[in-house]
Design a protein around this motif. Structure first.
Motif, PDB file in Angstrom:
ATOM      1  N   LYS A   1       0.831  -1.211   0.000  1.00  0.00           N
ATOM      2  CA  LYS A   1       0.000   0.000   0.000  1.00  0.00           C
ATOM      3  C   LYS A   1       0.865   1.260   0.000  1.00  0.00           C
ATOM      4  CE  LYS A   1      -4.107   1.949   2.060  1.00  0.00           C
ATOM      5  NZ  LYS A   1      -5.199   1.737   2.991  1.00  0.00           N
ATOM      6  N   ILE A   2       1.953   1.254   0.768  1.00  0.00           N
ATOM      7  CA  ILE A   2       2.860   2.404   0.807  1.00  0.00           C
ATOM      8  C   ILE A   2       3.474   2.644  -0.578  1.00  0.00           C
ATOM      9  CG2 ILE A   2       5.116   3.188   1.676  1.00  0.00           C
ATOM     10  CD1 ILE A   2       4.269   1.881   4.401  1.00  0.00           C
ATOM     11  N   ILE A   3       3.973   1.576  -1.198  1.00  0.00           N
ATOM     12  CA  ILE A   3       4.588   1.713  -2.528  1.00  0.00           C
ATOM     13  C   ILE A   3       3.549   2.218  -3.531  1.00  0.00           C
ATOM     14  CG2 ILE A   3       5.647   0.467  -4.461  1.00  0.00           C
ATOM     15  CD1 ILE A   3       6.872  -1.433  -2.299  1.00  0.00           C
ATOM     16  N   ARG A   4       2.344   1.645  -3.482  1.00  0.00           N
ATOM     17  CA  ARG A   4       1.271   2.048  -4.401  1.00  0.00           C
ATOM     18  C   ARG A   4       0.918   3.521  -4.186  1.00  0.00           C
ATOM     19  NH1 ARG A   4      -4.217   2.283  -4.372  1.00  0.00           N
ATOM     20  NH2 ARG A   4      -4.466   1.308  -2.328  1.00  0.00           N
ATOM     21  N   SER A   5       0.819   3.938  -2.923  1.00  0.00           N
ATOM     22  CA  SER A   5       0.483   5.333  -2.612  1.00  0.00           C
ATOM     23  C   SER A   5       1.581   6.285  -3.065  1.00  0.00           C
ATOM     24  CB  SER A   5       0.248   5.508  -1.113  1.00  0.00           C
ATOM     25  OG  SER A   5      -0.864   4.757  -0.703  1.00  0.00           O
ATOM     26  N   GLU A   6       2.849   5.919  -2.813  1.00  0.00           N
ATOM     27  CA  GLU A   6       3.973   6.766  -3.226  1.00  0.00           C
ATOM     28  C   GLU A   6       3.985   6.980  -4.739  1.00  0.00           C
ATOM     29  OE1 GLU A   6       7.360   4.681  -1.651  1.00  0.00           O
ATOM     30  OE2 GLU A   6       7.190   5.657   0.314  1.00  0.00           O
ATOM     31  N   ARG A   7       3.563   5.965  -5.468  1.00  0.00           N
ATOM     32  CA  ARG A   7       3.561   6.049  -6.936  1.00  0.00           C
ATOM     33  C   ARG A   7       2.226   6.544  -7.487  1.00  0.00           C
ATOM     34  NH1 ARG A   7       7.115   0.755  -8.646  1.00  0.00           N
ATOM     35  NH2 ARG A   7       8.832   1.205  -7.219  1.00  0.00           N
ATOM     36  N   LYS A   8       1.304   6.850  -6.570  1.00  0.00           N
ATOM     37  CA  LYS A   8      -0.017   7.359  -6.942  1.00  0.00           C
ATOM     38  C   LYS A   8      -0.733   6.420  -7.909  1.00  0.00           C
ATOM     39  CE  LYS A   8       1.189  12.225  -6.187  1.00  0.00           C
ATOM     40  NZ  LYS A   8       2.048  11.991  -5.097  1.00  0.00           N
TER      41      LYS A   8
ATOM     42  N   ILE B   1       3.801  -9.174  -8.053  1.00  0.00           N
ATOM     43  CA  ILE B   1       3.681  -7.809  -7.561  1.00  0.00           C
ATOM     44  C   ILE B   1       5.052  -7.122  -7.575  1.00  0.00           C
ATOM     45  CG2 ILE B   1       3.063  -6.366  -5.587  1.00  0.00           C
ATOM     46  CD1 ILE B   1       0.979  -8.594  -4.859  1.00  0.00           C
ATOM     47  N   ALA B   2       6.081  -7.825  -7.087  1.00  0.00           N
ATOM     48  CA  ALA B   2       7.435  -7.258  -7.061  1.00  0.00           C
ATOM     49  C   ALA B   2       7.906  -6.925  -8.471  1.00  0.00           C
ATOM     50  CB  ALA B   2       8.408  -8.228  -6.388  1.00  0.00           C
ATOM     51  N   THR B   3       7.683  -7.841  -9.413  1.00  0.00           N
ATOM     52  CA  THR B   3       8.114  -7.624 -10.794  1.00  0.00           C
ATOM     53  C   THR B   3       7.347  -6.456 -11.410  1.00  0.00           C
ATOM     54  OG1 THR B   3       8.718  -9.949 -11.021  1.00  0.00           O
ATOM     55  CG2 THR B   3       8.355  -8.715 -13.063  1.00  0.00           C
ATOM     56  N   GLY B   4       6.036  -6.411 -11.190  1.00  0.00           N
ATOM     57  CA  GLY B   4       5.218  -5.327 -11.729  1.00  0.00           C
ATOM     58  C   GLY B   4       5.627  -3.963 -11.196  1.00  0.00           C
ATOM     59  N   LEU B   5       6.021  -3.920  -9.942  1.00  0.00           N
ATOM     60  CA  LEU B   5       6.430  -2.659  -9.322  1.00  0.00           C
ATOM     61  C   LEU B   5       7.921  -2.366  -9.518  1.00  0.00           C
ATOM     62  CD1 LEU B   5       4.448  -2.856  -5.954  1.00  0.00           C
ATOM     63  CD2 LEU B   5       4.063  -1.247  -7.838  1.00  0.00           C
ATOM     64  N   GLY B   6       8.685  -3.373  -9.968  1.00  0.00           N
ATOM     65  CA  GLY B   6      10.122  -3.186 -10.152  1.00  0.00           C
ATOM     66  C   GLY B   6      10.863  -3.066  -8.836  1.00  0.00           C
ATOM     67  N   VAL B   7      10.401  -3.830  -7.816  1.00  0.00           N
ATOM     68  CA  VAL B   7      11.050  -3.808  -6.504  1.00  0.00           C
ATOM     69  C   VAL B   7      11.514  -5.224  -6.156  1.00  0.00           C
ATOM     70  CG1 VAL B   7       9.681  -1.851  -5.688  1.00  0.00           C
ATOM     71  CG2 VAL B   7       8.898  -4.183  -5.207  1.00  0.00           C
ATOM     72  N   SER B   8      12.333  -5.342  -5.130  1.00  0.00           N
ATOM     73  CA  SER B   8      12.805  -6.651  -4.699  1.00  0.00           C
ATOM     74  C   SER B   8      11.685  -7.410  -3.999  1.00  0.00           C
ATOM     75  CB  SER B   8      13.994  -6.516  -3.746  1.00  0.00           C
ATOM     76  OG  SER B   8      13.564  -5.969  -2.513  1.00  0.00           O
ATOM     77  N   PHE B   9      11.748  -8.706  -4.084  1.00  0.00           N
ATOM     78  CA  PHE B   9      10.780  -9.587  -3.430  1.00  0.00           C
ATOM     79  C   PHE B   9      10.737  -9.318  -1.930  1.00  0.00           C
ATOM     80  CE2 PHE B   9       9.860 -13.591  -1.248  1.00  0.00           C
ATOM     81  CZ  PHE B   9       8.698 -14.009  -1.879  1.00  0.00           C
ATOM     82  N   SER B  10      11.898  -9.168  -1.327  1.00  0.00           N
ATOM     83  CA  SER B  10      11.962  -9.017   0.129  1.00  0.00           C
ATOM     84  C   SER B  10      11.569  -7.631   0.608  1.00  0.00           C
ATOM     85  CB  SER B  10      13.354  -9.375   0.648  1.00  0.00           C
ATOM     86  OG  SER B  10      14.289  -8.436   0.169  1.00  0.00           O
ATOM     87  N   SER B  11      11.371  -6.685  -0.308  1.00  0.00           N
ATOM     88  CA  SER B  11      10.998  -5.343   0.131  1.00  0.00           C
ATOM     89  C   SER B  11       9.655  -5.340   0.854  1.00  0.00           C
ATOM     90  CB  SER B  11      10.961  -4.370  -1.052  1.00  0.00           C
ATOM     91  OG  SER B  11       9.943  -4.712  -1.960  1.00  0.00           O
ATOM     92  N   PHE B  12       8.868  -6.395   0.675  1.00  0.00           N
ATOM     93  CA  PHE B  12       7.565  -6.480   1.336  1.00  0.00           C
ATOM     94  C   PHE B  12       7.671  -6.904   2.794  1.00  0.00           C
ATOM     95  CE2 PHE B  12       6.326  -7.731  -3.159  1.00  0.00           C
ATOM     96  CZ  PHE B  12       6.053  -6.424  -3.539  1.00  0.00           C
ATOM     97  N   VAL B  13       8.809  -7.477   3.187  1.00  0.00           N
ATOM     98  CA  VAL B  13       8.949  -7.956   4.564  1.00  0.00           C
ATOM     99  C   VAL B  13      10.146  -7.361   5.290  1.00  0.00           C
ATOM    100  CG1 VAL B  13       7.728 -10.140   4.208  1.00  0.00           C
ATOM    101  CG2 VAL B  13      10.172 -10.037   3.773  1.00  0.00           C
ATOM    102  N   GLU B  14      10.833  -6.408   4.653  1.00  0.00           N
ATOM    103  CA  GLU B  14      12.014  -5.838   5.293  1.00  0.00           C
ATOM    104  C   GLU B  14      11.635  -4.898   6.431  1.00  0.00           C
ATOM    105  OE1 GLU B  14      14.209  -3.833   2.265  1.00  0.00           O
ATOM    106  OE2 GLU B  14      12.686  -2.324   1.964  1.00  0.00           O
ATOM    107  N   GLU B  15      12.471  -4.873   7.420  1.00  0.00           N
ATOM    108  CA  GLU B  15      12.295  -3.995   8.563  1.00  0.00           C
ATOM    109  C   GLU B  15      13.527  -3.116   8.675  1.00  0.00           C
ATOM    110  OE1 GLU B  15      11.434  -6.361  12.016  1.00  0.00           O
ATOM    111  OE2 GLU B  15       9.867  -7.461  11.002  1.00  0.00           O
ATOM    112  N   GLU B  16      13.495  -2.123   9.575  1.00  0.00           N
ATOM    113  CA  GLU B  16      14.664  -1.284   9.787  1.00  0.00           C
ATOM    114  C   GLU B  16      15.849  -2.171  10.186  1.00  0.00           C
ATOM    115  OE1 GLU B  16      15.165   2.065   9.376  1.00  0.00           O
ATOM    116  OE2 GLU B  16      13.222   1.902   8.376  1.00  0.00           O
ATOM    117  N   ALA B  17      16.990  -1.962   9.538  1.00  0.00           N
ATOM    118  CA  ALA B  17      18.150  -2.819   9.760  1.00  0.00           C
ATOM    119  C   ALA B  17      19.054  -2.264  10.859  1.00  0.00           C
ATOM    120  CB  ALA B  17      18.949  -2.960   8.472  1.00  0.00           C
TER     121      ALA B  17
END
Length: 184
Positions: free
Chosen positions: A14-21, A56-72
């Motif tokens: 949802k955040i990625i979708r919102s950022e990209r409008k 979803i990752a491929t369609g958005l052009g993001v990494s697969f793990s970007s959906f579950v990453e937390e602050e490192a």
């Protein structure tokens, strides 16, 4: 997959979708995932499959793990026993995200287990993505663009993952491997 993981995945999408409008309709067209399914995933009411997340990752052009990453933090120690696996192929394909991508690191590392009889097909990833497979137990085949490559414990394999590929375990024992996905 736990409800916490589903909620985290939904929030990230949802955040990625919102950022990209993007509307849900537009995201559906980019990913080939139905608007209804995307809405359920965003609300955390659906447990997405590995294949759906890759679409979803491929369609958005993001990494697969970007959906579950937390602050490192400055260091990380992980235990597979404490990570909820993502499941595919009726539970015969188990993926534990060990290290998701981070802003200054363009790779992610997974522990993957293919139970006997597992056949997991992966759509092509975004252009330039490479996968590195390191088998540490058992035997499997990876099929890249219809060409099979058999691997056994102690062997490693690298390929361009922007081609359709498939993981297969035709043996009677589980195969365990580490997968490193490198994004350019």
């Amino acid at each position: 997959m736990s409800h916490d993981v589903n909620r985290m995945i939904g929030e990230k999408i949802k955040i990625i979708r919102s950022e990209r409008k993007l509307s849900l309709d537009e995201l559906s067209k980019l990913t080939n995932v139905s608007k209804a399914m995307l809405g359920q995933i965003e609300r955390g009411t659906s447990s997405p499959t590995v294949s759906t997340l890759w679409k979803i990752a491929t369609g958005l052009g993001v990494s697969f793990s970007s959906f579950v990453e937390e602050e490192a933090p400055k260091f990380s120690k992980v235990s597979i026993e404490q990570i909820d696996p993502l499941l595919e192929d009726e539970g015969r394909y188990l993926v534990h995200t060990l290290f998701p991508t981070e802003p200054k690191r363009n790779f992610e590392i997974y522990s993957v287990k293919l139970e006997p009889g597992c056949e997991y097909e992966s759509p092509a990833h975004i252009k330039g993505v490479e996968e590195y497979l390191l088998v540490h137990n058992g035997e499997m085949s990876v099929i890249v663009e219809d060409t099979p490559h058999t691997m056994k414990a102690g062997e490693a394999f690298r390929f361009s993952a922007d081609y359709h590929h498939k993981y297969v375990n035709q043996t009677t024992e589980a195969c365990e491997l580490y997968v490193i996905v490198h994004y350019t």
